[in-house]
Motif scaffolding. Structure first.
Motif, PDB file in Angstrom:
ATOM      1  N   VAL B  11       0.863  -1.188   0.000  1.00 26.57           N
ATOM      2  CA  VAL B  11       0.000   0.000   0.000  1.00 26.57           C
ATOM      3  C   VAL B  11       0.896   1.234   0.000  1.00 26.57           C
ATOM      4  O   VAL B  11       1.809   1.345   0.825  1.00 26.57           O
ATOM      5  N   ARG B  12       0.670   2.112  -0.952  1.00 20.52           N
ATOM      6  CA  ARG B  12       1.505   3.312  -1.069  1.00 20.52           C
ATOM      7  C   ARG B  12       0.731   4.600  -0.802  1.00 20.52           C
ATOM      8  O   ARG B  12       1.312   5.670  -0.669  1.00 20.52           O
ATOM      9  N   GLN B  13      -0.614   4.479  -0.732  1.00 20.57           N
ATOM     10  CA  GLN B  13      -1.433   5.665  -0.469  1.00 20.57           C
ATOM     11  C   GLN B  13      -2.263   5.437   0.780  1.00 20.57           C
ATOM     12  O   GLN B  13      -2.932   4.406   0.910  1.00 20.57           O
ATOM     13  N   PHE B  14      -2.193   6.425   1.652  1.00 21.75           N
ATOM     14  CA  PHE B  14      -2.813   6.260   2.963  1.00 21.75           C
ATOM     15  C   PHE B  14      -3.847   7.363   3.223  1.00 21.75           C
ATOM     16  O   PHE B  14      -3.731   8.472   2.696  1.00 21.75           O
ATOM     17  N   THR B  60      16.025  11.138   1.585  1.00 23.88           N
ATOM     18  CA  THR B  60      16.819   9.903   1.640  1.00 23.88           C
ATOM     19  C   THR B  60      16.057   8.749   0.986  1.00 23.88           C
ATOM     20  O   THR B  60      16.652   7.736   0.636  1.00 23.88           O
ATOM     21  N   HIS B  61      14.749   8.909   0.844  1.00 23.24           N
ATOM     22  CA  HIS B  61      13.930   7.908   0.138  1.00 23.24           C
ATOM     23  C   HIS B  61      13.471   8.466  -1.210  1.00 23.24           C
ATOM     24  O   HIS B  61      12.416   8.093  -1.722  1.00 23.24           O
ATOM     25  N   PHE B  62      14.272   9.369  -1.759  1.00 26.92           N
ATOM     26  CA  PHE B  62      14.017   9.953  -3.076  1.00 26.92           C
ATOM     27  C   PHE B  62      12.602  10.537  -3.183  1.00 26.92           C
ATOM     28  O   PHE B  62      11.954  10.438  -4.226  1.00 26.92           O
ATOM     29  N   ASP B  63      12.135  11.110  -2.062  1.00 26.36           N
ATOM     30  CA  ASP B  63      10.844  11.795  -2.034  1.00 26.36           C
ATOM     31  C   ASP B  63       9.667  10.956  -2.527  1.00 26.36           C
ATOM     32  O   ASP B  63       8.720  11.496  -3.125  1.00 26.36           O
ATOM     33  N   GLN B  64       9.729   9.665  -2.270  1.00 32.04           N
ATOM     34  CA  GLN B  64       8.551   8.830  -2.570  1.00 32.04           C
ATOM     35  C   GLN B  64       7.375   9.377  -1.758  1.00 32.04           C
ATOM     36  O   GLN B  64       7.503   9.614  -0.553  1.00 32.04           O
ATOM     37  N   PRO B  65       6.220   9.566  -2.400  1.00 28.95           N
ATOM     38  CA  PRO B  65       5.092  10.234  -1.718  1.00 28.95           C
ATOM     39  C   PRO B  65       4.637   9.520  -0.449  1.00 28.95           C
ATOM     40  O   PRO B  65       4.132  10.163   0.476  1.00 28.95           O
ATOM     41  N   GLU B 121      -0.620  -5.713   8.513  1.00 27.82           N
ATOM     42  CA  GLU B 121      -1.602  -5.983   7.450  1.00 27.82           C
ATOM     43  C   GLU B 121      -2.809  -6.745   8.005  1.00 27.82           C
ATOM     44  O   GLU B 121      -3.941  -6.504   7.607  1.00 27.82           O
ATOM     45  N   MET B 122      -2.566  -7.663   8.941  1.00 28.42           N
ATOM     46  CA  MET B 122      -3.673  -8.414   9.543  1.00 28.42           C
ATOM     47  C   MET B 122      -4.560  -7.523  10.403  1.00 28.42           C
ATOM     48  O   MET B 122      -5.691  -7.893  10.710  1.00 28.42           O
ATOM     49  N   ASN B 123      -4.019  -6.377  10.802  1.00 30.49           N
ATOM     50  CA  ASN B 123      -4.794  -5.439  11.610  1.00 30.49           C
ATOM     51  C   ASN B 123      -5.329  -4.273  10.786  1.00 30.49           C
ATOM     52  O   ASN B 123      -5.636  -3.208  11.329  1.00 30.49           O
ATOM     53  N   GLY B 124      -5.414  -4.481   9.478  1.00 31.81           N
ATOM     54  CA  GLY B 124      -6.072  -3.491   8.621  1.00 31.81           C
ATOM     55  C   GLY B 124      -5.197  -2.346   8.174  1.00 31.81           C
ATOM     56  O   GLY B 124      -5.677  -1.411   7.531  1.00 31.81           O
ATOM     57  N   LEU B 125      -3.922  -2.404   8.531  1.00 32.01           N
ATOM     58  CA  LEU B 125      -3.012  -1.348   8.091  1.00 32.01           C
ATOM     59  C   LEU B 125      -2.421  -1.696   6.731  1.00 32.01           C
ATOM     60  O   LEU B 125      -2.428  -2.858   6.307  1.00 32.01           O
ATOM     61  N   GLY B 126      -1.898  -0.687   6.062  1.00 33.90           N
ATOM     62  CA  GLY B 126      -1.183  -0.897   4.812  1.00 33.90           C
ATOM     63  C   GLY B 126       0.281  -0.573   5.036  1.00 33.90           C
ATOM     64  O   GLY B 126       0.622   0.283   5.859  1.00 33.90           O
ATOM     65  N   VAL B 127       1.142  -1.260   4.309  1.00 31.03           N
ATOM     66  CA  VAL B 127       2.585  -1.130   4.521  1.00 31.03           C
ATOM     67  C   VAL B 127       3.295  -1.042   3.174  1.00 31.03           C
ATOM     68  O   VAL B 127       2.934  -1.732   2.234  1.00 31.03           O
ATOM     69  N   CYS B 128       4.323  -0.189   3.127  1.00 32.08           N
ATOM     70  CA  CYS B 128       5.197  -0.139   1.956  1.00 32.08           C
ATOM     71  C   CYS B 128       6.655  -0.222   2.408  1.00 32.08           C
ATOM     72  O   CYS B 128       7.104   0.585   3.229  1.00 32.08           O
ATOM     73  N   TYR B 129       7.366  -1.210   1.893  1.00 28.19           N
ATOM     74  CA  TYR B 129       8.814  -1.322   2.149  1.00 28.19           C
ATOM     75  C   TYR B 129       9.555  -0.299   1.310  1.00 28.19           C
ATOM     76  O   TYR B 129       9.264  -0.144   0.114  1.00 28.19           O
ATOM     77  N   LEU B 130      10.535   0.373   1.903  1.00 26.89           N
ATOM     78  CA  LEU B 130      11.371   1.313   1.162  1.00 26.89           C
ATOM     79  C   LEU B 130      12.789   0.759   1.047  1.00 26.89           C
ATOM     80  O   LEU B 130      13.555   0.756   2.013  1.00 26.89           O
ATOM     81  N   GLY B 131      13.096   0.274  -0.142  1.00 28.16           N
ATOM     82  CA  GLY B 131      14.409  -0.324  -0.381  1.00 28.16           C
ATOM     83  C   GLY B 131      15.519   0.699  -0.421  1.00 28.16           C
ATOM     84  O   GLY B 131      16.712   0.356  -0.395  1.00 28.16           O
ATOM     85  N   THR B 132      15.126   1.951  -0.479  1.00 30.19           N
ATOM     86  CA  THR B 132      16.081   3.054  -0.509  1.00 30.19           C
ATOM     87  C   THR B 132      16.890   3.179   0.781  1.00 30.19           C
ATOM     88  O   THR B 132      17.893   3.908   0.808  1.00 30.19           O
ATOM     89  N   ALA B 162      -5.665   4.017   1.575  1.00 29.87           N
ATOM     90  CA  ALA B 162      -6.591   5.010   1.018  1.00 29.87           C
ATOM     91  C   ALA B 162      -7.476   4.416  -0.066  1.00 29.87           C
ATOM     92  O   ALA B 162      -8.520   4.962  -0.394  1.00 29.87           O
ATOM     93  N   ALA B 163      -7.061   3.302  -0.635  1.00 30.76           N
ATOM     94  CA  ALA B 163      -7.815   2.747  -1.763  1.00 30.76           C
ATOM     95  C   ALA B 163      -7.563   1.250  -1.837  1.00 30.76           C
ATOM     96  O   ALA B 163      -6.650   0.716  -1.211  1.00 30.76           O
ATOM     97  N   GLU B 164      -8.393   0.583  -2.592  1.00 29.04           N
ATOM     98  CA  GLU B 164      -8.167  -0.831  -2.882  1.00 29.04           C
ATOM     99  C   GLU B 164      -6.815  -0.980  -3.574  1.00 29.04           C
ATOM    100  O   GLU B 164      -6.534  -0.279  -4.549  1.00 29.04           O
TER     101      GLU B 164
END
Lengths: 249, 249
Positions: B11-14, B60-65, B121-132, B162-164
């Protein structure tokens, strides 16, 4: 759900029941949906079920009984071999023969292995991580026939638990969490954070059995010695280099 | 249960909803029961909630939104600092200033981070790993005030989705599994394993948008170039050495 995670524990003794091939494949397939860098899936898993295979691998894991006693042994490897072959076959020039790429593949591999571990435990299986994988990577690679760019990272012994396991202690959560900035530990912090662990009967037994004065000495003098860490540093780093991941000076 | 794992996705949009402090702490506490080498827990997590903290980390994460758009940013660090302080305080002589120890701490850290991800994720949160995180470790360490022996490994952006989201494709499971020995890939194997991925409309769009002939070229020429991999190899390895983990020649 949370209770499942807080009461999970390592299983080192297994029944003779075989982990069904179909179940194993389903769990590995499900685990492969774990996060992966750029959806590259920079890993492979080698499945060892045969008695001969386990017997060959046992010495590389210092003959821990769970290696021969498990139903299946899974060696998770950082793997750029498949991806690089694909690039070469598609008129693309891969530049992944370096340390950063190795680290990326390790992250992918461990995320995948841990997702498998959780799935296995949720399906009634027991799992034991074998940290010895990075110590004896050259022998493991030889036994499993790993090509260049494939590096063993972690091994899981998997089977049906033979007995009720024991939930291990953990440090208090504020001992591992930092708010906004890392707050370095004072001597009092260290005393407090480690006090539960040091007070456990099991810890006291470790200290006594090993003829030491403190639990920390059991780690530094017996379990994870400087000599072993330095020896295995050299072996693993040489292996990584020989596998095709060059390191800058 | 398996369906949960096969349909999970990044998930990238919250939404603007805040992840409650108590929930976050509970999830981190539960995740800390994941497997860890010799129960040493060789990791720390730094929690960034403040707007200033996120703004400082964003470049430091290249301004990923997702960095500024998430509720909380978690930087997971390989950490021998706490353990070594404990050893020193307990009349023990730690020998962990080496590459093998660094790798061990990385494994612990990633296992912990992935267990957190699953719990979130099991608790309804969304997560995005930042490899940066491994690219710009020096700046991240500076911003978070990391002491010696503490190395950033992965960052998770966490919030309410924020979205499916979209479930990503994965390679067929027989493309990542090997039976008893590693069976190296033939040209036909590679064609077959990557055919689904290459046939996706999204993949075709990537190729077109980037003016490339093959999907593999999008990876090698745009997303993960040799130049970047080599540059970040040097930066990360220097950082690891400077943090106190020496590397054998």
């Amino acid at each position: 759900m949370k209770d499942f995670f807080t009461t999970r524990h390592t299983v080192r003794q297994f029944t003779k029941d075989v982990v069904d091939d179909r179940l194993l494949t389903e769990l590995i397939e499900a685990a492969s949906h774990a996060p992966t860098t750029g959806n590259m899936q920079l890993y492979s898993v080698v499945v060892t079920r045969s008695e001969e295979g386990k017997a060959a691998l046992a010495p590389t894991h210092f003959d821990q009984p769970c290696v021969s006693g498990c139903s299946v042994l899974l060696t998770f490897c950082a793997d750029y071999n498949r991806f690089v072959k694909w690039c070469n076959q598609r008129n693309a020039s891969p530049g992944y023969d370096n340390f950063q790429s190795f680290v990326t593949a390790v992250l992918d591999t461990v995320i995948f292995a841990q997702q498998f571990c959780t799935l296995a435990e949720m399906n009634g299986l027991g799992v034991c991580y074998l940290g010895t994988t990075t110590y004896n990577a050259p022998q493991i690679a030889d036994i499993l026939g790993l090509p260049a760019m494939v590096v063993p990272v972690v091994t899981l012994a998997v089977g049906y638990p033979a007995a009720e396991g024991k939930v291990s202690d953990r440090l208090p959560v504020d001992g591992i969490m930092h708010n906004e900035r890392y707050h370095d530990y004072t001597a009092d912090d260290i005393d407090r954070i480690y006090s539960l662990k040091e007070s456990l009967a099991e810890s006291k037994r470790f200290v006594e059995e090993n003829g030491k004065q403190t639990l920390a000495q059991v780690f530094t003098d017996v379990r994870y010695t400087r000599q072993a860490c330095e020896q295995f540093s050299k072996i693993y780093l040489d292996f990584i280099r020989n596998a095709g991941y060059s390191l800058p000076d």
